[in-house]
Design a protein around this motif. Structure first.
Motif, PDB file in Angstrom:
ATOM      1  N   LEU A  20       0.860  -1.172  -0.004  1.00  0.00           N
ATOM      2  CA  LEU A  20       0.046  -0.050   0.134  1.00  0.00           C
ATOM      3  C   LEU A  20       0.866   1.335  -0.025  1.00  0.00           C
ATOM      4  O   LEU A  20       1.871   1.092   0.494  1.00  0.00           O
ATOM      5  N   SER A  21       0.347   2.149  -0.555  1.00  0.00           N
ATOM      6  CA  SER A  21       1.195   3.677  -0.646  1.00  0.00           C
ATOM      7  C   SER A  21       0.221   4.473  -0.274  1.00  0.00           C
ATOM      8  O   SER A  21      -1.128   4.507  -0.509  1.00  0.00           O
ATOM      9  N   CYS A  22       0.652   5.622   0.529  1.00  0.00           N
ATOM     10  CA  CYS A  22      -0.169   6.901   0.821  1.00  0.00           C
ATOM     11  C   CYS A  22       0.479   7.992   0.582  1.00  0.00           C
ATOM     12  O   CYS A  22       1.604   8.331   0.981  1.00  0.00           O
ATOM     13  N   ALA A  23       0.178   8.825  -0.520  1.00  0.00           N
ATOM     14  CA  ALA A  23       0.757   9.981  -0.961  1.00  0.00           C
ATOM     15  C   ALA A  23       0.320  11.318  -0.300  1.00  0.00           C
ATOM     16  O   ALA A  23      -1.177  11.409  -0.130  1.00  0.00           O
ATOM     17  N   ALA A  24       1.014  12.071   0.112  1.00  0.00           N
ATOM     18  CA  ALA A  24       0.569  13.376   0.950  1.00  0.00           C
ATOM     19  C   ALA A  24       0.784  14.486   0.123  1.00  0.00           C
ATOM     20  O   ALA A  24       1.903  14.651  -0.526  1.00  0.00           O
ATOM     21  N   SER A  25      -0.207  15.436   0.226  1.00  0.00           N
ATOM     22  CA  SER A  25       0.194  16.783  -0.442  1.00  0.00           C
ATOM     23  C   SER A  25       1.033  17.514   0.512  1.00  0.00           C
ATOM     24  O   SER A  25       1.180  17.239   1.691  1.00  0.00           O
ATOM     25  N   GLY A  26       1.333  18.801  -0.105  1.00  0.00           N
ATOM     26  CA  GLY A  26       2.165  19.715   0.585  1.00  0.00           C
ATOM     27  C   GLY A  26       3.593  19.532   0.796  1.00  0.00           C
ATOM     28  O   GLY A  26       4.204  18.470   0.382  1.00  0.00           O
ATOM     29  N   ARG A  27       4.274  20.469   1.299  1.00  0.00           N
ATOM     30  CA  ARG A  27       5.840  20.583   1.451  1.00  0.00           C
ATOM     31  C   ARG A  27       6.196  20.182   2.775  1.00  0.00           C
ATOM     32  O   ARG A  27       7.283  20.342   3.126  1.00  0.00           O
TER      33      ARG A  27
END
Length: 128
Positions: A20-27
């Protein structure tokens, strides 16, 4: 504000593997401790694995210890859950979550109320 998007779920036979992958927005992803939870039909959401913001500390539920591995790539704003030796009882919707960790040394967190942001979930189904 952090937005989390999980992917990688699916149908697999018992004994198989999924990542599973979880991509996060933001810096500011590296400021967040991350966790994976799961919720089976008719059951409460339960803790699976957690990782500190640097990735230096991890923690697992007893039910997945030795089979699942949590990791993160801060350059890619992504946290992973490698799941091996899957069992039918691992069937659930899997959620990633982010904790705005302000601790001095970085920690991990294992209860849902400790997390500030949640993804929409990805279904994992393990057939026997």
């Amino acid at each position: 504000q952090v937005q989390l998007v999980e992917s990688g779920g699916g149908l697999v036979q018992a004994g198989g593997s999924l990542r599973l992958s979880c991509a996060a927005s933001g810096r500011t992803f590296s400021r967040y401790a991350m966790g994976w939870f799961r919720q089976a039909l008719g059951k409460e959401r339960e803790f699976v694995a957690a990782i500190s913001r640097s990735g230096g500390a991890t923690y697992y539920a007893d039910s997945v210890k030795g089979r699942f591995t949590i990791s993160r790539d801060n350059a890619k704003n992504t946290v992973y859950l490698q799941m091996n030796s899957l069992k039918p009882e691992d069937t659930a919707v899997y959620y990633c979550a982010a904790n705005r960790d302000t601790s001095l040394t970085g920690s991990y967190y294992i209860t849902p109320p400790e997390y500030d942001y949640w993804g929409q979930g990805t279904q994992v189904t393990v057939s026997s």
